[in-house]
Design an enzyme around this catalytic site. Sequence first.
Site, PDB file in Angstrom:
ATOM      1  N   HIS A  30      30.054  14.974 -20.913  1.00 60.16           N
ATOM      2  CA  HIS A  30      30.512  16.058 -21.783  1.00 60.16           C
ATOM      3  C   HIS A  30      29.350  16.718 -22.517  1.00 60.16           C
ATOM      4  CE1 HIS A  30      30.715  13.153 -25.223  1.00 60.16           C
ATOM      5  NE2 HIS A  30      30.451  14.242 -25.905  1.00 60.16           N
ATOM      6  N   ASP A  55      32.691   9.841 -18.074  1.00 64.38           N
ATOM      7  CA  ASP A  55      31.826  10.589 -18.989  1.00 64.38           C
ATOM      8  C   ASP A  55      30.396  10.077 -18.845  1.00 64.38           C
ATOM      9  OD1 ASP A  55      31.069  12.390 -20.856  1.00 64.38           O
ATOM     10  OD2 ASP A  55      32.078  11.432 -22.553  1.00 64.38           O
ATOM     11  N   GLY A  90      27.415  14.171 -32.185  1.00 63.20           N
ATOM     12  CA  GLY A  90      25.974  14.322 -32.107  1.00 63.20           C
ATOM     13  C   GLY A  90      25.304  13.079 -31.553  1.00 63.20           C
ATOM     14  N   SER A 118      26.690  11.425 -29.073  1.00 61.74           N
ATOM     15  CA  SER A 118      27.152  11.340 -27.688  1.00 61.74           C
ATOM     16  C   SER A 118      26.004  11.236 -26.709  1.00 61.74           C
ATOM     17  CB  SER A 118      27.960  12.584 -27.320  1.00 61.74           C
ATOM     18  OG  SER A 118      29.260  12.428 -27.795  1.00 61.74           O
ATOM     19  N   GLY A 119      26.238  10.447 -25.672  1.00 55.10           N
ATOM     20  CA  GLY A 119      25.233  10.307 -24.634  1.00 55.10           C
ATOM     21  C   GLY A 119      24.258   9.182 -24.910  1.00 55.10           C
TER      22      GLY A 119
END
Length: 272
Positions: free
Chosen positions: A70, A119, A215, A217-218
């Site tokens: 995402h 994801d 923020g 994420s990942g």
Amino acid sequence: MIPSVYNPLVLSVIFLAPAYPGAKIIGGHEVKPHSRPYMVSLQRRNGSRMYAPYCGGALIRPNWVLTAAHCEKPIASGQFLRAVLGGHSLSQNQKSKQRLRIIKQIPITKFNNRTMKNDIMLLQLETNAKINQYVKVLNLPKGGITDMKSGTTCTVAGWRKTKTSRYSDTLQEVEVEVIGRRKCNSKNYYNHRPEITQDMICVGDRKGRADSCQGDSGGPLICRKKYTGIVSFGRGCANAKKPGVYTLLTKKYIDWIQSIIDLPLKNAEELY
Ligand code: ARG
């Protein structure tokens, strides 16, 4: 009747829930500078030629970053995405920093923000990062993670947004705890909206004091010194009954990563 998870309003809440007011990464603290040399800040150049951070990631090869699907951004002409490595403060011009252009975004499949499945995304960098004391790769868990027992302590780091909707200038980290899948899918938790699948893991805090947030994420989730998951989503942040949900680095994902970067895995026991 449209089930609520399909309702765009509810979905936007999942994605855009305002950062928890107050602390930096929720319930966390600043990391010892450069203690997580695999951490990547993904940044996008905006109209004013400034770079704005939008997600985190982990360096898994000198020219590959693993992040969440995402976090995919359209690369319009004149728009650049870059990975910043070896940094502790986002604003300071630290000598240890390496800024590498992202030339390719490879999500595993087109990401489905209704089911939140798969994801996970690879980013190819234009050149190899220089591996040194500030920049190192994070080894993937050999054979994949089958599962982590509920109650296992994990850590997650990021430059997440603060209440002023800016990012924390320095890298923050927080301790969180695995919450069993069955509990996480139960009525008072996510209630299967969306379904927490075998390829996801819930990690939070029983009292809602600690979490990753928008923020982050990942970024990588580390459990028992192993690269275990990727920050994916949550309803709000630090909500005891709606813990953070992470993409679990199962064998199928490790196989997919290898099929793309096509390099033998190093022994994954020694992480940092
Ligand atoms: N989707 C968020 C992002 O893009 C990550 C949210 C994680 N939320 C949480 N409660 N742990 O940054």
